[in-house]
Motif scaffolding. Structure first.
Motif, PDB file in Angstrom:
ATOM      1  N   LEU A 311      -0.500   9.249   4.624  1.00  0.00           N
ATOM      2  CA  LEU A 311      -0.006   9.515   3.173  1.00  0.00           C
ATOM      3  C   LEU A 311       2.101  10.070   3.494  1.00  0.00           C
ATOM      4  O   LEU A 311       1.292  11.203   4.763  1.00  0.00           O
ATOM      5  N   HIS A 312       3.186  10.194   3.667  1.00  0.00           N
ATOM      6  CA  HIS A 312       3.772  10.652   3.909  1.00  0.00           C
ATOM      7  C   HIS A 312       3.876  12.095   3.225  1.00  0.00           C
ATOM      8  O   HIS A 312       3.153  12.300   2.042  1.00  0.00           O
ATOM      9  N   PRO A 313       4.176  12.994   4.046  1.00  0.00           N
ATOM     10  CA  PRO A 313       4.256  14.365   3.183  1.00  0.00           C
ATOM     11  C   PRO A 313       4.063  14.495   1.346  1.00  0.00           C
ATOM     12  O   PRO A 313       3.743  14.920   0.734  1.00  0.00           O
ATOM     13  N   THR A 314       5.823  13.727   1.033  1.00  0.00           N
ATOM     14  CA  THR A 314       6.588  14.055   0.104  1.00  0.00           C
ATOM     15  C   THR A 314       5.155  13.297  -0.992  1.00  0.00           C
ATOM     16  O   THR A 314       4.602  13.849  -1.906  1.00  0.00           O
ATOM     17  N   ASN A 315       4.450  12.461  -0.788  1.00  0.00           N
ATOM     18  CA  ASN A 315       3.585  11.171  -1.338  1.00  0.00           C
ATOM     19  C   ASN A 315       2.573  12.353  -1.419  1.00  0.00           C
ATOM     20  O   ASN A 315       1.536  12.115  -2.561  1.00  0.00           O
TER      21      ASN A 315
END
Length: 561
Positions: A311-315
């Motif tokens: 998961l991307h940090p934002t997601n």
């Protein structure tokens, strides 16, 4: 009702462990320190498939480090407590009537209404006799005596029906589980689960092949599943610190953990990405439960293993916000500093393996004042959350020391991060609060202070917190007013003079030379230049005191390995 504690003896990778749980519990721990065994024990105690687990020979703990034979006994005890008065009298728990006991008042510092709550202790044990293993299910009183109850196994099944553990593994393993799910009944709920599963898998593999109408239809159908699985609300916690801690403890007053929040997200939220993340989360939940039928009266416990995977940090942060909306008790494991900065600070449980047991360490609510909590949250939780994973902290006063020790360690052949050592500046975050947190979480620590008036105050603070520790183990006071003066008087006079082109034989005071150097060059630049100079001149150029500090913290970190 909420799972409050589990105690484990002799099970797989755990020799002995006792750990308490909150509504959200965040587990930290190095590999082989018992996280997986703890989660396995929870799944065995509260199976979601309606089948009691028969222990096997391989479940018994072996301490390979001490060459001890395999244990002959396994014990898993779970402790439960109602969350409000008369909860145990509700229709949901009527079959559990024989097992309730009065709450243990002496052990309760969370609930001011403890006299109105009920508890029970559920024990699963196994005994090995050569190659035969017998498994027993029992309920206990507070003294550990077995209650005289006839149908313990049926009561154990009823408990697991009401509070099954649903274990969501990381993203790399979810796709393996998708193929294994077989829906046995052809009812509306399972049709919708199948639709969500198919749509999400196609979105993951071929996003352009899912048209808007199908996606919208699937998202609307998800409301039915939310109504079924999350049609309850947790009782609000009576914690007087919550409103006061707010952002600092990681709690969000804007998030109401109930199914209405999730349905509101589906209906009114314009963020398409949030809806897709919610679909993925729900799909992972369905895959984790498999073909098991979770009734509407159930209050599952959700285990999330390393949700940061892929998961991307934002997601990841968006997903965590969604997870908080799900109204059930949650246990999270993570190796992500980003996620750690978002979870409730007091939910953190740091597992540390010792020679005879594994201990679960946390920050007591009364340990930090409001100002200390704010400082720790800002300087550690938000800016250096990876420090909470460290084995030891090297606490330094200023920017020069921060850069200098990290680079000099490389000259000495050490990589501080690889050794589990975190450099932390304490001048603004507060030395006392940092030491409190380190001691509570059993993170080893060593403080380096200047020799000026401020440094003397810091040294006094360290001495007041030594307890049984030796001063030389925890504190190094520089013999000069600051690190620059210390270096100047310990082999770096020519280096400093060369930076501002002052000959070694020109009579200029150390104070003037250092001031002119720091006026011309930034402190990090000076520190990096010193490290480069030491690399050229050899390790012997590094003052012995600084080498001794590095050696000490390396030894500390290795001792916690």
């Amino acid at each position: 009702m909420q799972l409050e504690r589990i105690e484990i003896v002799g099970f797989r990778g755990i020799q002995r462990l006792s750990i308490g749980f909150d509504e959200i519990t965040t587990l930290l721990g190095e590999n082989t320190w018992g996280k997986s065994s703890l989660l396995d024990a929870l799944c065995i105690a509260l199976p979601h498939n309606g089948q009691l687990y028969p222990f096997q020979i391989q479940d018994f703990h072996v301490n390979y480090a001490l060459s001890q034979p395999q244990t002959q006994h396994i014990q898993i005890v779970t402790q439960w407590r109602t969350q409000h008065k008369s909860e145990h009298l509700s229709a949901r728990y009527r079959r559990l009537k024989p097992i309730w006991i009065d709450s243990d008042h002496a052990d309760n510092d969370k609930n001011s209404d403890s006299e109105d709550t009920k508890s029970f202790l559920f024990q699963i044990s196994a005994i090995r006799n050569e190659h035969k293993v017998s498994t027993h299910y029992q309920f206990l009183d507070w003294e550990g005596n077995v209650l005289a109850i006839h149908d313990c196994e049926q009561l154990a099944l009823e408990l697991s029906r009401l509070h099954p553990v649903i274990r969501l593994r990381d993203a790399r393993r979810l796709h393996q589980q998708n193929e294994e799910v077989i829906f046995s009944d052809d009812n509306d709920k399972e049709k919708i689960e199948r639709r969500v599963n198919n749509t999400y898998r196609r979105l993951s593999a071929m996003p352009g092949h899912v048209n808007k109408a199908e996606l919208k239809s699937t998202i609307n159908a998800m409301q039915h599943l939310i109504d079924h699985y999350f049609s309850f609300q947790n009782q609000p916690k009576q914690n007087p610190r919550e409103a006061r801690d707010g952002l600092f403890s990681g709690l969000s007053e804007s998030i109401n953990p109930n199914k209405d929040s999730l349905i509101h997200l589906l209906k009114s939220n314009k963020n398409h990405q949030s809806k897709l993340l919610l679909m993925g989360l729900l799909n992972a939940y369905f895959q984790a439960k498999g073909a098991a039928d979770i009734s509407q009266s159930a209050r599952p416990i959700m285990i999330l293993e390393d949700p940061e995977s892929r998961l991307h940090p934002t997601n990841l942060l968006k997903s965590w916000e969604l997870l908080q909306m799900i109204p059930m008790q949650k246990i999270v494991t993570t190796n992500s500093g980003i996620l750690l900065s978002a979870v409730p600070f007091f939910s953190i449980r740091r597992l540390v393996r010792q020679s005879d047991k594994t201990v679960a360490l946390s920050i007591p609510h009364h340990l930090l004042s409001h100002d200390e909590l704010r400082r720790i949250s800002f300087h550690i939780r938000f800016h250096r959350p990876n420090a909470l994973f460290a084995r030891s902290w090297l606490l330094v006063e200023g920017e020069t020391e921060f850069w200098l020790f990290n680079e000099l360690a490389k000259v000495c052949g050490y990589q501080l991060a690889n050794e589990g050592i975190q450099l932390v500046e304490f001048a603004q975050s507060g030395l006392k609060s940092l030491i409190k947190v380190a001691k509570a979480l059993k993170i080893d620590w060593h403080v380096v202070t200047d020799g000026d008036a401020a440094g003397n105050k810091y040294a006094t603070t360290v001495r007041s917190l030594l307890e049984q520790d030796l001063e030389q183990h925890r504190l190094t006071e520089l013999p000069d007013k600051d690190i620059e003066n210390f270096l100047y008087h310990h082999g770096f006079e020519k280096f400093f003079r060369d930076l501002i082109n002052i000959p070694i034989d020109q009579p200029v005071s150390a104070k003037k030379v250092i001031n002119r150097v720091l006026k011309k060059h930034a402190k990090p630049d000076v520190a990096l230049s010193i490290a480069e100079y030491c690399e050229q001149q050899g390790i012997e150029q590094i003052p012995q005191l600084l080498r001794r500090i590095l050696k000490r913290v390396i030894t500390m970190a290795n001792g916690n390995n």
